[in-house]
Design an enzyme around this catalytic site. Structure first.
Site, short mmCIF file in Angstrom:
data_model
loop_
_atom_site.label_atom_id
_atom_site.label_comp_id
_atom_site.label_asym_id
_atom_site.label_seq_id
_atom_site.Cartn_x
_atom_site.Cartn_y
_atom_site.Cartn_z
N LYS A 1 13.91 9.67 55.95
CA LYS A 1 14.31 8.37 55.38
C LYS A 1 14.43 8.47 53.87
O LYS A 1 15.27 7.80 53.26
CB LYS A 1 13.32 7.28 55.78
CG LYS A 1 13.29 7.01 57.28
CD LYS A 1 12.30 5.92 57.64
CE LYS A 1 12.11 5.84 59.14
NZ LYS A 1 11.43 7.06 59.68
N CYS B 1 7.55 3.24 64.70
CA CYS B 1 8.33 3.66 65.87
C CYS B 1 7.51 3.36 67.12
O CYS B 1 7.51 4.14 68.08
CB CYS B 1 8.73 5.13 65.78
SG CYS B 1 7.35 6.27 65.55
N GLY C 1 10.49 13.53 55.14
CA GLY C 1 11.47 12.94 54.24
C GLY C 1 12.83 12.56 54.77
O GLY C 1 13.76 12.39 54.00
#
Length: 435
Positions: free
Chosen positions: A236, A354, A234
């Site tokens: 973001k 990513c 969590g």
């Protein structure tokens, strides 16, 4: 002050386990330290830094020690320790071992073959060269093979950046503003943040600046309905909740109940009350279908190879295989397709990874747009201008460690075109009829 000679044996033991690549390095280290609670903080730090140095420099170290049987755990550990704590901190070395460490200091690594300098598996090196060219691949690899700084996000519900910088300075911890995220701070040492009042009170969270920028790109507004589709623990989600000023409704979806459980204390510390964690079985869960066409903004930070995080997780390049990337792209396609169904007309969908590999990034978005004419790409330069983020980009966000000082991130912003509301998808209608 010298480290106790026994620490080399500890480092050998845990490195041997890590190089089996059956679990993430940080998980194995954590378990080892738990089982060896007598190790002090200095010893633990030295062991961890040594292990990560070996993982970053594995190709070079192995070749230097002769490869094969020559690359014993003992020699790898000596090289890792010398790199991170220095030869003078090591005791109990034989004359041959001291000579080995003196010899490596004389090598000019810039003269080594490109593959050896890159310290990447062959399959990944070849992919990077095909995508970036050899010169940029070496520049990228050079940074990927160095430790990352520590980035923090200031929780604007509880503090502002200048106040946090001042309070950290009393610790004393030097912090400077990050160049792109308006809520980011960068620290070049790694203090025990969990003991600081700022952390305990929820004024700061550890989060890479690139990750903070992704949360900003979503453009979430007060009162909206927003979904973080692959929320994990969590980071973001918390950033988005603060941007929404704790209003509206923010769903945190994830298939892992364990990961979402880690989010709950972070939410409590942050002061957010608009976050709703939801465990889903898979991307086509009925809990997802019931929100079809109702969500203003959806963030899909998709599972990926993680090649943009090698500064923090150097073991990933050795644990990941080329065929694993292909499996990831199938999963990414399925997740993006399902998440798109949530978006209302005029709403936005952000696809992010990513990863540094085009096949997980540009290719996924281009295939999605070809299959979903109801969506259009919003050029990244336009989105960045909207959010007042001083980054120069084209259609996509491509943050690179050697250019931007962040982890490697990709993002694309997609908008659902306005139009008449279509009939609900058949599976959604069936679910509602069954209720």
């Amino acid at each position: 002050m010298r480290l106790p000679p026994a620490i080399l044996g500890n480092a050998e033991e845990v490195l041997r386990e890590i190089l089996r690549f059956t679990a993430p390095a940080d998980v194995t280290l954590s378990r080892y330290f738990k089982d060896h609670s007598r190790l002090g903080g200095r010893e633990r730090g030295a062991i961890a830094e040594c292990v990560y140095a070996v993982l970053r420099n594995k190709t070079f170290y192995t070749d230097f020690t002769g490869g094969g049987r020559g690359a014993t755990m003992r020699r790898l550990v000596l090289l890792g320790m010398a790199e991170t704590v220095g030869i003078d901190a090591l005791g109990g070395l034989s004359d041959d071992e001291t000579a080995l460490l003196e010899r490596i200091k004389e090598i000019d690594r810039s003269l080594l073959p490109a593959r050896q300098r890159a310290n990447l598996p062959d399959w990944l090196y070849d992919k990077f060269v095909a995508q970036y060219g050899e010169e940029e691949t070496l520049a990228l690899a050079n940074v990927l093979n160095t430790p990352a700084p520590l980035d923090l996000r200031v929780n604007t519900l509880k503090a502002d950046r200048e106040k946090v910088i001042a309070e950290l300075a009393t610790a004393p911890i030097a912090a400077e503003p990050t160049p792109y995220s308006p809520t980011g701070l960068r620290i070049f040492k790694k203090p025990a943040l969990q003991n600081l009042p700022l952390f305990k009170e929820g004024a700061i969270e550890v989060q890479d600046e690139g990750s903070q920028v992704l949360a900003q790109l979503l453009g979430a507004r007060r009162g909206e309905m927003v979904v973080d589709f692959c929320a994990g623990a969590g980071g973001k989600t918390l950033a988005i909740g603060a941007i929404m000023r704790n209003t509206g409704r923010l769903y945190a979806f994830d298939v892992s109940e364990k990961r979402l459980a880690k989010l709950k204390p972070r939410v409590a510390r942050s002061g957010l009350s608009n976050v709703h964690p939801v465990v889903i079985a898979h991307e086509r869960d009925a809990k997802v279908k019931r929100l079809a066409g109702k969500i203003d903004r959806v963030l899909v930070d998709a599972p990926c190879s993680g090649m943009g995080t090698l500064r923090r997780n150097p073991d990933v390049k050795w644990r990941q295989q080329a065929d694993g990337v292909g499996e990831m792209t199938e999963k990414q396609t399925a997740i993006l397709d399902s998440a798109a169904r949530l978006v209302k007309f005029g709403g936005r969908l952000v696809y992010a990874t990513c990863s540094l590999l085009n096949e997980e990034n540009d290719a996924i978005v281009e295939a999605f747009l070809a299959a979903h004419p109801e969506f259009e790409l919003v050029p990244m330069h336009k989105v960045l201008a909207e959010q007042r983020i001083a980054l120069e980009m084209g259609d996509y966000l491509k943050m690179l460690p050697h250019k931007h000082g962040t982890d490697g991130f990709f993002a694309a912003v997609l908008e659902r075109k306005a139009g008449d509301k279509p009939a609900k998808p058949a599976d959604v209608a069936e679910d509602e009829a069954a209720e």
